[in-house]
Design an enzyme around this catalytic site. Structure first.
Site, mmCIF file in Angstrom:
data_model
loop_
_atom_site.group_PDB
_atom_site.id
_atom_site.type_symbol
_atom_site.label_atom_id
_atom_site.label_comp_id
_atom_site.label_asym_id
_atom_site.label_seq_id
_atom_site.Cartn_x
_atom_site.Cartn_y
_atom_site.Cartn_z
ATOM 1 N N CYS A 8 0.809 -1.223 0.000
ATOM 2 C CA CYS A 8 0.000 0.000 0.000
ATOM 3 C C CYS A 8 0.844 1.276 0.000
ATOM 4 O O CYS A 8 0.327 2.354 -0.275
ATOM 5 C CB CYS A 8 -0.975 0.008 1.168
ATOM 6 S SG CYS A 8 -2.129 -1.369 1.091
ATOM 7 N N HIS A 41 -3.227 7.624 1.630
ATOM 8 C CA HIS A 41 -3.648 6.270 1.261
ATOM 9 C C HIS A 41 -5.030 6.044 1.877
ATOM 10 O O HIS A 41 -5.268 6.387 3.042
ATOM 11 C CB HIS A 41 -2.639 5.268 1.810
ATOM 12 C CG HIS A 41 -3.068 3.843 1.682
ATOM 13 N ND1 HIS A 41 -3.596 3.331 0.521
ATOM 14 C CD2 HIS A 41 -3.049 2.825 2.576
ATOM 15 C CE1 HIS A 41 -3.881 2.060 0.710
ATOM 16 N NE2 HIS A 41 -3.566 1.721 1.940
ATOM 17 N N ASN A 99 -9.883 0.293 -0.035
ATOM 18 C CA ASN A 99 -8.422 0.284 -0.071
ATOM 19 C C ASN A 99 -7.955 -0.418 -1.339
ATOM 20 O O ASN A 99 -8.043 -1.641 -1.443
ATOM 21 C CB ASN A 99 -7.889 -0.418 1.185
ATOM 22 C CG ASN A 99 -6.377 -0.450 1.247
ATOM 23 O OD1 ASN A 99 -5.702 -0.117 0.280
ATOM 24 N ND2 ASN A 99 -5.852 -0.857 2.392
HETATM 25 N N1 COA Z 1 -18.198 -7.201 10.177
HETATM 26 C C1 COA Z 1 -18.637 -7.371 11.418
HETATM 27 N N2 COA Z 1 -17.829 -7.666 12.457
HETATM 28 C C2 COA Z 1 -16.512 -7.773 12.189
HETATM 29 C C3 COA Z 1 -15.989 -7.612 10.904
HETATM 30 C C4 COA Z 1 -16.893 -7.312 9.865
HETATM 31 N N3 COA Z 1 -16.503 -7.125 8.599
HETATM 32 N N4 COA Z 1 -14.660 -7.774 10.950
HETATM 33 C C5 COA Z 1 -14.339 -8.025 12.226
HETATM 34 N N5 COA Z 1 -15.458 -8.040 12.980
HETATM 35 C C6 COA Z 1 -15.588 -8.297 14.405
HETATM 36 C C7 COA Z 1 -14.426 -9.046 14.962
HETATM 37 O O1 COA Z 1 -14.591 -10.429 14.741
HETATM 38 C C8 COA Z 1 -14.510 -8.698 16.438
HETATM 39 O O2 COA Z 1 -15.485 -9.495 17.024
HETATM 40 P P1 COA Z 1 -15.253 -10.112 18.494
HETATM 41 O O3 COA Z 1 -15.078 -8.912 19.392
HETATM 42 O O4 COA Z 1 -16.496 -10.893 18.713
HETATM 43 O O5 COA Z 1 -14.008 -10.929 18.377
HETATM 44 C C9 COA Z 1 -15.041 -7.271 16.422
HETATM 45 O O6 COA Z 1 -15.589 -7.052 15.111
HETATM 46 C C10 COA Z 1 -13.983 -6.236 16.689
HETATM 47 O O7 COA Z 1 -12.876 -6.534 15.906
HETATM 48 P P2 COA Z 1 -11.585 -5.661 15.933
HETATM 49 O O8 COA Z 1 -10.573 -6.260 15.010
HETATM 50 O O9 COA Z 1 -11.172 -5.354 17.321
HETATM 51 O O10 COA Z 1 -12.162 -4.305 15.316
HETATM 52 P P3 COA Z 1 -11.439 -2.954 15.071
HETATM 53 O O11 COA Z 1 -12.145 -1.859 15.728
HETATM 54 O O12 COA Z 1 -9.943 -3.049 15.296
HETATM 55 O O13 COA Z 1 -11.657 -2.755 13.510
HETATM 56 C C11 COA Z 1 -10.420 -2.947 11.472
HETATM 57 C C12 COA Z 1 -11.118 -3.695 12.599
HETATM 58 C C13 COA Z 1 -9.837 -3.974 10.525
HETATM 59 C C14 COA Z 1 -11.444 -2.103 10.736
HETATM 60 C C15 COA Z 1 -9.330 -2.026 12.074
HETATM 61 O O14 COA Z 1 -8.517 -2.755 12.971
HETATM 62 C C16 COA Z 1 -8.471 -1.416 11.025
HETATM 63 O O15 COA Z 1 -8.907 -0.592 10.257
HETATM 64 N N6 COA Z 1 -7.184 -1.770 10.976
HETATM 65 C C17 COA Z 1 -6.304 -1.306 9.964
HETATM 66 C C18 COA Z 1 -6.521 -2.130 8.730
HETATM 67 C C19 COA Z 1 -5.880 -1.546 7.533
HETATM 68 O O16 COA Z 1 -5.959 -0.368 7.290
HETATM 69 N N7 COA Z 1 -5.240 -2.412 6.734
HETATM 70 C C20 COA Z 1 -4.635 -2.056 5.537
HETATM 71 C C21 COA Z 1 -3.437 -1.211 5.789
HETATM 72 S S1 COA Z 1 -2.682 -0.824 4.296
#
Ligand code: COA
Length: 323
Positions: free
Chosen positions: A112, A248, A278
């Protein structure tokens, strides 16, 4: 005479097919509300089965070259994580499509942050006098390395391509570029298989993106904050000297944190994350093209471009916009 590279044209391309959050709701255990609140993404574009990275790259390139008023360039650099072939590079396939011959053409892999790497390389070629013009792209069919049954990753990504044409000039242009990597984080965001390691998984189509979302989020916010300071210090500028952030487009909350660090109101932040998701290396030049064609930027505006991705890799560029 100082020598800089200037952006003289931008272009982009998105595949026709749009996958909305509502469509994902019917396929996996997720909701539009969850995706929108946590990421800002409402839809993403996905390439057709017979549409490849070079096709997206070619369409974006033709638009950028047309905007620049050029049909030839000295150098082609393509940032991609999803090349059409193991080799030759997507850049070589693109060079042939564009009927450009003889000059260097190569791919860059920094996921990315790939476009920031590609732009920095091309900028250095131009500053050094090795090239007078360059075509720089981010192009991805990221949907191909996504497990569409994994709700942790599939809601985040999409396909697309963005391109810029650079030209040597005595006035800026690109003021500075800043690249970083820390391979200790390799396992936080990766496809664990490749050509050398478990090719069978790649051939079977089961080599997919795996991600520790919280770790990515935390490190991205920290490193992009440091990058803001680095770019300002390198140019002797204050936060108030920056007119636009072109980030990004991974997640609205990461983008908001960087804008806050810059003291920039959100209307000065180019946002395409809701419509594009993304698109990995393509997301920054895609956003730049959308804003440039909308007429957002004025002559002399200072833009901070930045990206963060697998590796981890991160990087940015401070650009003075010229009309
Ligand atoms: N829909 C519904 N629930 C979802 C889900 C989805 N698409 N994806 C994950 N969950 C659930 C998880 O299973 C978790 O459930 P649990 O508490 O029962 O285990 C809950 O939501 C919380 O998950 P968590 O990973 O703590 O959420 P978060 O607030 O960290 O958000 C992201 C997840 C991925 C959105 C966030 O961590 C993020 O944006 N990270 C950066 C990712 C990124 O930018 N990647 C590319 C970089 S180039």
């Amino acid at each position: 005479m100082p020598r800089y590279s200037r952006i003289i044209g931008t272009g982009s391309y998105l595949p026709q097919r749009i996958v909305t959050n509502a469509e994902l709701e019917t396929r996996i255990d997720t909701t539009d509300a969850w995706i929108t609140e946590r990421t800002g993404i409402r839809q993403r574009h996905v390439a057709a089965d017979d549409e490849f990275t070079v096709d997206l790259a070619e369409a974006a390139s033709r638009r950028a070259l047309e905007a620049a008023g050029l049909d030839k360039v000295d150098l082609i650099v393509v940032a991609t994580t999803t090349p059409d072939r193991v080799f030759p590079s997507t850049a070589c396939l693109l060079q042939s499509r564009l009927d450009i011959h003889g000059g260097p053409a190569f791919d860059v892999q920094a996921v990315c942050a790939g476009f920031m790497y590609a732009l920095s390389i091309a900028d250095h070629y131009i500053k050094a006098g090795t090239a007078n013009t360059a075509l720089v792209l981010g192009a991805e069919t990221f949907s191909r390395i996504i497990d569409w049954t994994d709700r942790n990753t599939c809601v985040l990504f999409g396909d697309g391509a963005g391109a810029v044409v650079l030209k040597a000039d005595n006035t800026p242009g690109i003021l500075s570029t800043h690249l970083h990597a820390d391979g200790d984080y390799a396992n936080c965001l990766h496809v664990p298989h490749g050509v050398s390691n478990n090719l069978a998984s790649v051939l079977a189509g089961t080599a997919f993106v795996e991600m520790s979302g919280r770790e990515v989020f935390k490190v991205a916010v920290q490193k992009l904050g440091e990058l803001v300071d680095e770019a300002l210090v390198a140019n002797g500028l204050e936060r108030s000297d920056i007119d636009f952030l072109v980030p990004h487009q991974a997640n609205i909350r990461i983008i908001t944190a960087t804008a806050r660090k810059l003291g920039l109101p959100m209307e000065r932040v180019v946002l395409t994350v809701a419509e594009h998701g993304n698109t990995s290396a393509a997301s920054i030049p895609l956003a730049l093209d959308v804003a440039a064609r909308r007429g957002d930027f004025g002559n002399g505006d200072r833009l901070l471009l930045e990206g963060f991705g697998g590796g981890f890799t991160w990087g940015g560029a401070l650009v003075e916009w010229r009309e």
